[in-house]
Design a protein around this motif. Structure first.
Motif, PDB file in Angstrom:
ATOM      1  N   ASN A  89       0.889  -0.690  -0.076  1.00  0.00           N
ATOM      2  CA  ASN A  89       0.114  -0.103   0.205  1.00  0.00           C
ATOM      3  C   ASN A  89       1.198   1.153   0.062  1.00  0.00           C
ATOM      4  OD1 ASN A  89      -1.679   2.206   0.636  1.00  0.00           O
ATOM      5  ND2 ASN A  89      -3.084   0.661   1.251  1.00  0.00           N
ATOM      6  N   LEU A  90       0.910   2.617  -0.989  1.00  0.00           N
ATOM      7  CA  LEU A  90       1.722   3.612  -1.332  1.00  0.00           C
ATOM      8  C   LEU A  90       2.043   4.442   0.006  1.00  0.00           C
ATOM      9  CD1 LEU A  90       1.583   4.086  -4.986  1.00  0.00           C
ATOM     10  CD2 LEU A  90       3.110   2.315  -3.963  1.00  0.00           C
ATOM     11  N   ASP A  91       0.152   3.967   0.547  1.00  0.00           N
ATOM     12  CA  ASP A  91       0.269   4.857   1.410  1.00  0.00           C
ATOM     13  C   ASP A  91       1.348   4.847   3.023  1.00  0.00           C
ATOM     14  OD1 ASP A  91      -1.491   6.415   0.451  1.00  0.00           O
ATOM     15  OD2 ASP A  91      -3.533   5.507   1.504  1.00  0.00           O
ATOM     16  N   TYR A  92       1.467   3.044   2.920  1.00  0.00           N
ATOM     17  CA  TYR A  92       2.181   3.058   4.218  1.00  0.00           C
ATOM     18  C   TYR A  92       3.513   3.483   3.720  1.00  0.00           C
ATOM     19  CZ  TYR A  92      -1.154  -0.655   5.277  1.00  0.00           C
ATOM     20  OH  TYR A  92      -2.259  -1.186   5.955  1.00  0.00           O
ATOM     21  N   ILE A 132      -0.247  -7.856  -7.245  1.00  0.00           N
ATOM     22  CA  ILE A 132      -0.264  -7.640  -5.395  1.00  0.00           C
ATOM     23  C   ILE A 132      -1.774  -6.769  -5.049  1.00  0.00           C
ATOM     24  CG2 ILE A 132       0.428  -7.561  -2.769  1.00  0.00           C
ATOM     25  CD1 ILE A 132       2.380  -9.844  -4.377  1.00  0.00           C
ATOM     26  N   ARG A 133      -1.079  -5.344  -5.597  1.00  0.00           N
ATOM     27  CA  ARG A 133      -1.431  -4.511  -4.874  1.00  0.00           C
ATOM     28  C   ARG A 133      -3.010  -4.254  -5.855  1.00  0.00           C
ATOM     29  NH1 ARG A 133       2.207  -0.498  -6.455  1.00  0.00           N
ATOM     30  NH2 ARG A 133       3.422  -1.116  -4.965  1.00  0.00           N
ATOM     31  N   ILE A 134      -3.558  -4.792  -7.204  1.00  0.00           N
ATOM     32  CA  ILE A 134      -4.242  -4.960  -7.930  1.00  0.00           C
ATOM     33  C   ILE A 134      -5.246  -5.772  -7.172  1.00  0.00           C
ATOM     34  CG2 ILE A 134      -5.754  -5.671 -10.193  1.00  0.00           C
ATOM     35  CD1 ILE A 134      -2.804  -4.200 -11.221  1.00  0.00           C
ATOM     36  N   LEU A 135      -4.953  -6.686  -6.301  1.00  0.00           N
ATOM     37  CA  LEU A 135      -5.307  -8.177  -5.844  1.00  0.00           C
ATOM     38  C   LEU A 135      -5.878  -7.551  -4.907  1.00  0.00           C
ATOM     39  CD1 LEU A 135      -3.439 -10.369  -7.076  1.00  0.00           C
ATOM     40  CD2 LEU A 135      -5.542 -10.774  -7.643  1.00  0.00           C
ATOM     41  N   GLY A 136      -5.115  -6.727  -3.826  1.00  0.00           N
ATOM     42  CA  GLY A 136      -6.129  -5.604  -2.989  1.00  0.00           C
ATOM     43  C   GLY A 136      -5.117  -6.403  -1.554  1.00  0.00           C
ATOM     44  N   ASP A 153      -1.583  -5.028   0.953  1.00  0.00           N
ATOM     45  CA  ASP A 153      -1.155  -4.028   1.824  1.00  0.00           C
ATOM     46  C   ASP A 153      -0.433  -4.172   2.039  1.00  0.00           C
ATOM     47  OD1 ASP A 153      -4.040  -2.552   1.681  1.00  0.00           O
ATOM     48  OD2 ASP A 153      -4.711  -3.457   2.428  1.00  0.00           O
ATOM     49  N   ALA A 154      -0.130  -5.608   2.838  1.00  0.00           N
ATOM     50  CA  ALA A 154       1.532  -5.155   2.863  1.00  0.00           C
ATOM     51  C   ALA A 154       2.336  -7.170   2.173  1.00  0.00           C
ATOM     52  CB  ALA A 154       1.608  -5.686   4.407  1.00  0.00           C
ATOM     53  N   VAL A 203       8.877  -0.399  -5.553  1.00  0.00           N
ATOM     54  CA  VAL A 203       8.304   0.920  -4.914  1.00  0.00           C
ATOM     55  C   VAL A 203       8.843   1.860  -4.995  1.00  0.00           C
ATOM     56  CG1 VAL A 203       6.970   2.197  -3.142  1.00  0.00           C
ATOM     57  CG2 VAL A 203       6.288  -0.117  -3.429  1.00  0.00           C
ATOM     58  N   LEU A 204      10.468   1.334  -4.350  1.00  0.00           N
ATOM     59  CA  LEU A 204      11.273   2.420  -4.388  1.00  0.00           C
ATOM     60  C   LEU A 204      12.689   1.610  -4.963  1.00  0.00           C
ATOM     61  CD1 LEU A 204      11.516   2.671  -0.403  1.00  0.00           C
ATOM     62  CD2 LEU A 204      10.544   4.423  -2.316  1.00  0.00           C
ATOM     63  N   ASP A 205      13.650   2.791  -6.129  1.00  0.00           N
ATOM     64  CA  ASP A 205      15.041   1.645  -6.779  1.00  0.00           C
ATOM     65  C   ASP A 205      15.836   1.832  -6.022  1.00  0.00           C
ATOM     66  OD1 ASP A 205      15.535   1.930  -9.137  1.00  0.00           O
ATOM     67  OD2 ASP A 205      16.582   3.444  -9.419  1.00  0.00           O
ATOM     68  N   GLN A 206      15.719   0.603  -5.412  1.00  0.00           N
ATOM     69  CA  GLN A 206      16.761   0.115  -4.908  1.00  0.00           C
ATOM     70  C   GLN A 206      16.559  -0.843  -4.250  1.00  0.00           C
ATOM     71  OE1 GLN A 206      16.346   3.127  -0.809  1.00  0.00           O
ATOM     72  NE2 GLN A 206      15.750   1.211   0.129  1.00  0.00           N
ATOM     73  N   PRO A 207      17.277  -1.932  -4.387  1.00  0.00           N
ATOM     74  CA  PRO A 207      17.486  -3.113  -3.845  1.00  0.00           C
ATOM     75  C   PRO A 207      16.985  -3.629  -2.285  1.00  0.00           C
ATOM     76  CG  PRO A 207      20.001  -3.173  -3.603  1.00  0.00           C
ATOM     77  CD  PRO A 207      19.185  -1.900  -4.712  1.00  0.00           C
TER      78      PRO A 207
END
Ligand code: HPA
Length: 278
Positions: free
Chosen positions: A121-124, A206-210, A212-213, A245-249
Protein backbone atom coordinates in the motif's frame (compact mmCIF):
# COMPACT_ATOMS: atom_id res chain seq x y z
CA UNK A 1 1.63 -38.39 0.44
CA UNK A 2 3.59 -35.55 2.05
CA UNK A 3 5.03 -36.01 5.52
CA UNK A 4 2.43 -35.30 8.15
CA UNK A 5 2.26 -35.56 11.92
CA UNK A 6 -0.42 -37.46 13.79
CA UNK A 7 -2.19 -36.46 17.01
CA UNK A 8 0.17 -38.51 19.18
CA UNK A 9 3.16 -36.65 17.74
CA UNK A 10 1.70 -33.28 18.81
CA UNK A 11 0.61 -34.65 22.16
CA UNK A 12 4.07 -35.99 22.97
CA UNK A 13 5.58 -32.52 22.58
CA UNK A 14 2.77 -30.89 24.61
CA UNK A 15 3.00 -33.50 27.40
CA UNK A 16 6.79 -33.09 27.59
CA UNK A 17 6.29 -29.33 28.15
CA UNK A 18 3.42 -29.78 30.63
CA UNK A 19 5.62 -32.04 32.74
CA UNK A 20 8.31 -29.37 32.91
CA UNK A 21 6.38 -26.13 33.46
CA UNK A 22 3.43 -25.22 35.64
CA UNK A 23 2.51 -22.34 33.32
CA UNK A 24 -0.76 -23.02 31.47
CA UNK A 25 -0.71 -20.27 28.85
CA UNK A 26 -3.91 -18.55 27.71
CA UNK A 27 -1.99 -16.49 25.15
CA UNK A 28 0.70 -17.37 22.65
CA UNK A 29 2.78 -14.86 20.74
CA UNK A 30 4.74 -15.89 17.65
CA UNK A 31 7.58 -13.50 16.93
CA UNK A 32 8.61 -12.40 13.48
CA UNK A 33 12.22 -12.03 12.42
CA UNK A 34 14.36 -9.74 14.60
CA UNK A 35 11.47 -9.08 16.99
CA UNK A 36 12.99 -11.27 19.74
CA UNK A 37 13.39 -8.33 22.15
CA UNK A 38 9.68 -8.67 22.98
CA UNK A 39 10.54 -11.61 25.24
CA UNK A 40 12.23 -9.16 27.64
CA UNK A 41 8.74 -8.07 28.69
CA UNK A 42 8.00 -11.51 30.14
CA UNK A 43 8.33 -12.15 33.86
CA UNK A 44 8.81 -15.44 35.74
CA UNK A 45 10.17 -17.04 32.59
CA UNK A 46 10.87 -20.69 31.93
CA UNK A 47 12.65 -21.27 28.64
CA UNK A 48 12.85 -24.40 26.49
CA UNK A 49 15.02 -24.89 23.40
CA UNK A 50 13.09 -26.25 20.44
CA UNK A 51 15.86 -28.82 20.02
CA UNK A 52 14.98 -30.36 23.42
CA UNK A 53 11.22 -30.67 22.77
CA UNK A 54 10.45 -34.13 21.33
CA UNK A 55 9.36 -33.96 17.71
CA UNK A 56 9.46 -30.13 17.51
CA UNK A 57 10.83 -28.33 14.43
CA UNK A 58 14.17 -26.54 14.21
CA UNK A 59 14.62 -23.06 12.70
CA UNK A 60 17.32 -22.70 10.08
CA UNK A 61 17.16 -18.90 9.90
CA UNK A 62 19.73 -17.00 12.03
CA UNK A 63 17.38 -14.04 12.67
CA UNK A 64 15.00 -16.46 14.44
CA UNK A 65 15.99 -17.90 17.81
CA UNK A 66 14.61 -21.33 18.66
CA UNK A 67 13.02 -21.05 22.07
CA UNK A 68 9.64 -21.36 23.74
CA UNK A 69 9.44 -18.83 26.56
CA UNK A 70 6.75 -19.45 29.18
CA UNK A 71 5.90 -16.85 31.79
CA UNK A 72 3.68 -13.87 32.38
CA UNK A 73 2.99 -11.00 30.04
CA UNK A 74 0.68 -8.22 31.23
CA UNK A 75 0.23 -10.46 34.33
CA UNK A 76 -1.38 -13.21 32.20
CA UNK A 77 0.08 -16.68 31.55
CA UNK A 78 1.66 -16.52 28.12
CA UNK A 79 4.04 -18.46 25.92
CA UNK A 80 6.20 -16.80 23.30
CA UNK A 81 7.53 -18.68 20.30
CA UNK A 82 10.82 -16.93 19.65
CA UNK A 83 11.68 -18.38 16.28
CA UNK A 84 9.18 -19.53 13.68
CA UNK A 85 9.21 -21.86 10.71
CA UNK A 86 8.69 -21.13 7.04
CA UNK A 87 7.97 -23.04 3.86
CA UNK A 88 11.17 -21.64 2.32
CA UNK A 89 13.21 -23.54 4.91
CA UNK A 90 11.98 -26.77 3.36
CA UNK A 91 9.02 -27.52 5.65
CA UNK A 92 5.78 -28.52 3.94
CA UNK A 93 2.68 -26.55 4.86
CA UNK A 94 1.31 -29.64 6.62
CA UNK A 95 4.39 -29.85 8.83
CA UNK A 96 4.07 -26.11 9.54
CA UNK A 97 0.85 -26.91 11.46
CA UNK A 98 2.91 -28.43 14.28
CA UNK A 99 3.79 -25.47 16.53
CA UNK A 100 0.26 -24.05 16.71
CA UNK A 101 -1.23 -27.50 17.36
CA UNK A 102 1.19 -28.00 20.24
CA UNK A 103 0.23 -24.55 21.58
CA UNK A 104 -3.41 -25.55 21.32
CA UNK A 105 -2.78 -28.71 23.36
CA UNK A 106 -1.09 -26.53 25.99
CA UNK A 107 -4.41 -24.70 26.36
CA UNK A 108 -3.72 -21.54 24.35
CA UNK A 109 -6.96 -19.80 23.35
CA UNK A 110 -5.61 -16.58 21.81
CA UNK A 111 -2.80 -16.47 19.26
CA UNK A 112 -0.98 -13.22 18.49
CA UNK A 113 1.25 -13.43 15.42
CA UNK A 114 3.79 -10.87 14.29
CA UNK A 115 5.76 -10.62 11.09
CA UNK A 116 8.07 -8.40 9.10
CA UNK A 117 6.46 -7.42 5.81
CA UNK A 118 6.97 -5.28 2.76
CA UNK A 119 4.65 -2.32 2.27
CA UNK A 120 2.52 -2.72 -0.85
CA UNK A 121 0.00 0.00 0.00
CA UNK A 122 1.63 3.25 -1.15
CA UNK A 123 0.26 5.14 1.88
CA UNK A 124 2.35 2.96 4.18
CA UNK A 125 5.78 3.89 5.54
CA UNK A 126 8.64 1.86 6.95
CA UNK A 127 8.02 1.44 10.68
CA UNK A 128 4.22 1.33 10.39
CA UNK A 129 2.43 -1.49 12.21
CA UNK A 130 -0.50 -3.03 10.32
CA UNK A 131 -3.24 -5.01 12.02
CA UNK A 132 -4.01 -7.93 9.74
CA UNK A 133 -7.67 -7.65 8.76
CA UNK A 134 -7.40 -10.69 6.48
CA UNK A 135 -4.95 -12.49 4.23
CA UNK A 136 -4.64 -13.52 0.60
CA UNK A 137 -3.20 -17.00 0.12
CA UNK A 138 -2.95 -17.38 -3.65
CA UNK A 139 -0.23 -20.03 -3.25
CA UNK A 140 -3.13 -22.43 -3.00
CA UNK A 141 -1.84 -24.45 -0.07
CA UNK A 142 -3.27 -25.32 3.31
CA UNK A 143 -1.61 -26.71 6.46
CA UNK A 144 -4.79 -28.78 6.87
CA UNK A 145 -4.20 -30.79 3.68
CA UNK A 146 -4.31 -34.53 4.34
CA UNK A 147 -6.37 -36.56 6.82
CA UNK A 148 -8.40 -34.31 9.13
CA UNK A 149 -7.72 -34.67 12.85
CA UNK A 150 -11.18 -34.18 14.32
CA UNK A 151 -9.76 -33.64 17.82
CA UNK A 152 -8.60 -30.24 16.55
CA UNK A 153 -11.45 -29.24 14.26
CA UNK A 154 -13.69 -29.97 11.33
CA UNK A 155 -12.62 -30.94 7.83
CA UNK A 156 -14.21 -27.86 6.27
CA UNK A 157 -14.06 -24.75 8.38
CA UNK A 158 -15.02 -21.12 8.14
CA UNK A 159 -12.26 -18.53 7.84
CA UNK A 160 -14.40 -15.48 7.14
CA UNK A 161 -13.44 -14.01 10.54
CA UNK A 162 -10.04 -15.65 10.97
CA UNK A 163 -8.56 -12.41 12.35
CA UNK A 164 -10.89 -11.89 15.30
CA UNK A 165 -12.77 -8.58 14.94
CA UNK A 166 -12.90 -7.63 18.63
CA UNK A 167 -9.15 -8.24 19.02
CA UNK A 168 -8.48 -5.94 16.08
CA UNK A 169 -10.61 -3.30 17.78
CA UNK A 170 -8.77 -3.87 21.06
CA UNK A 171 -5.45 -3.42 19.22
CA UNK A 172 -6.45 0.02 17.96
CA UNK A 173 -7.77 1.05 21.38
CA UNK A 174 -4.63 -0.14 23.14
CA UNK A 175 -2.35 1.60 20.61
CA UNK A 176 -4.05 4.90 21.41
CA UNK A 177 -3.22 4.49 25.13
CA UNK A 178 0.53 4.03 24.59
CA UNK A 179 3.04 6.80 25.30
CA UNK A 180 3.34 8.28 22.74
CA UNK A 181 0.00 7.19 21.26
CA UNK A 182 0.33 4.99 18.22
CA UNK A 183 -1.90 4.87 15.15
CA UNK A 184 -2.05 1.45 13.56
CA UNK A 185 -2.73 0.65 9.94
CA UNK A 186 -5.16 -2.13 9.10
CA UNK A 187 -4.98 -4.17 5.93
CA UNK A 188 -4.61 -7.42 4.04
CA UNK A 189 -1.45 -9.55 4.25
CA UNK A 190 -0.48 -11.22 1.00
CA UNK A 191 1.40 -14.50 1.43
CA UNK A 192 4.34 -15.32 -0.85
CA UNK A 193 6.52 -18.33 -0.12
CA UNK A 194 9.93 -16.70 -0.80
CA UNK A 195 12.82 -16.97 -0.08
CA UNK A 196 13.33 -14.42 -2.84
CA UNK A 197 11.59 -11.11 -2.40
CA UNK A 198 8.90 -10.48 -4.99
CA UNK A 199 9.35 -8.99 -8.43
CA UNK A 200 8.05 -5.46 -9.09
CA UNK A 201 5.44 -6.96 -11.46
CA UNK A 202 4.24 -9.29 -8.70
CA UNK A 203 3.92 -6.35 -6.32
CA UNK A 204 1.85 -4.38 -8.85
CA UNK A 205 -0.41 -7.43 -9.24
CA UNK A 206 -0.66 -7.90 -5.45
CA UNK A 207 -1.74 -4.27 -5.12
CA UNK A 208 -4.50 -4.77 -7.70
CA UNK A 209 -5.61 -7.95 -5.92
CA UNK A 210 -6.03 -6.07 -2.64
CA UNK A 211 -2.83 -6.81 -0.71
CA UNK A 212 -1.51 -4.05 1.57
CA UNK A 213 1.58 -5.85 2.88
CA UNK A 214 3.53 -8.86 1.67
CA UNK A 215 5.43 -11.50 3.61
CA UNK A 216 6.67 -15.08 3.72
CA UNK A 217 5.16 -16.41 6.96
CA UNK A 218 2.17 -16.42 9.32
CA UNK A 219 -0.58 -17.82 7.07
CA UNK A 220 0.11 -21.48 7.88
CA UNK A 221 -0.06 -20.56 11.58
CA UNK A 222 -3.30 -18.57 11.41
CA UNK A 223 -5.02 -21.20 9.26
CA UNK A 224 -4.01 -23.84 11.82
CA UNK A 225 -5.24 -21.66 14.68
CA UNK A 226 -8.56 -21.08 12.91
CA UNK A 227 -9.00 -24.83 12.47
CA UNK A 228 -8.64 -25.49 16.20
CA UNK A 229 -10.87 -22.58 17.19
CA UNK A 230 -8.34 -20.08 18.53
CA UNK A 231 -8.89 -16.33 18.41
CA UNK A 232 -6.21 -14.72 16.24
CA UNK A 233 -4.64 -11.28 16.10
CA UNK A 234 -1.90 -10.49 13.57
CA UNK A 235 0.53 -7.61 13.21
CA UNK A 236 2.73 -6.86 10.22
CA UNK A 237 5.63 -4.56 10.82
CA UNK A 238 6.43 -2.73 7.59
CA UNK A 239 10.21 -3.14 7.39
CA UNK A 240 10.65 -1.99 3.79
CA UNK A 241 8.59 -0.80 0.88
CA UNK A 242 7.86 -3.77 -1.41
CA UNK A 243 9.85 -4.45 -4.57
CA UNK A 244 9.72 -1.72 -7.20
CA UNK A 245 8.16 0.94 -4.96
CA UNK A 246 11.54 2.56 -4.40
CA UNK A 247 14.45 2.27 -6.81
CA UNK A 248 16.63 0.24 -4.47
CA UNK A 249 17.35 -3.44 -3.88
CA UNK A 250 15.68 -5.23 -0.95
CA UNK A 251 17.78 -6.93 1.68
CA UNK A 252 17.39 -9.01 4.80
CA UNK A 253 19.66 -6.49 6.52
CA UNK A 254 17.19 -3.64 5.91
CA UNK A 255 14.38 -5.85 7.26
CA UNK A 256 16.38 -6.64 10.41
CA UNK A 257 17.26 -3.02 11.13
CA UNK A 258 13.64 -1.85 10.85
CA UNK A 259 12.34 -4.79 12.89
CA UNK A 260 14.80 -4.28 15.74
CA UNK A 261 13.93 -0.55 15.81
CA UNK A 262 10.22 -1.32 16.23
CA UNK A 263 10.46 -4.35 18.53
CA UNK A 264 9.96 -2.34 21.70
CA UNK A 265 6.84 -0.58 20.40
CA UNK A 266 5.42 -3.88 19.18
CA UNK A 267 6.17 -5.39 22.60
CA UNK A 268 4.41 -2.55 24.46
CA UNK A 269 1.40 -2.95 22.20
CA UNK A 270 1.15 -6.70 22.70
CA UNK A 271 1.65 -6.46 26.44
CA UNK A 272 -1.07 -3.81 26.62
CA UNK A 273 -3.49 -5.92 24.62
CA UNK A 274 -2.93 -9.00 26.77
CA UNK A 275 -3.34 -6.96 29.96
CA UNK A 276 -6.58 -5.36 28.72
CA UNK A 277 -8.23 -8.42 27.23
CA UNK A 278 -11.11 -9.65 29.38
N1 HPA B 1 8.51 -9.32 0.88
C1 HPA B 1 8.33 -10.52 1.49
N2 HPA B 1 8.63 -10.73 2.76
C2 HPA B 1 9.12 -9.68 3.47
C3 HPA B 1 9.34 -8.43 2.89
C4 HPA B 1 9.01 -8.23 1.52
O1 HPA B 1 9.16 -7.14 0.95
N3 HPA B 1 9.84 -7.64 3.88
C5 HPA B 1 9.92 -8.40 5.00
N4 HPA B 1 9.49 -9.64 4.75
Amino acid sequence: MAEQHNFEHYQKAADWLKERTAVRPEFAVILGSSLGAITERMTDTEIFDYSDIPGFLLPTNPSHAGKLVFGKMGERPTVIMSGRFHFYEGYSHQVLALPVRVLSLLGVKTLIVTNAAGGVNLDYQVGDIMVMSDHLNMVGVSPMTGPNIAAFGQRFYDVSKLYTPFLRQLAHETAATLTPPLTLREGVYYYCTGPHFETPAEIRAIRILGGDAVGMSTVSETLTAGHCGMEVLGFSLITNMAAGVLDQPLSDEEVGIAARAAADTMGALIEGIIARKG
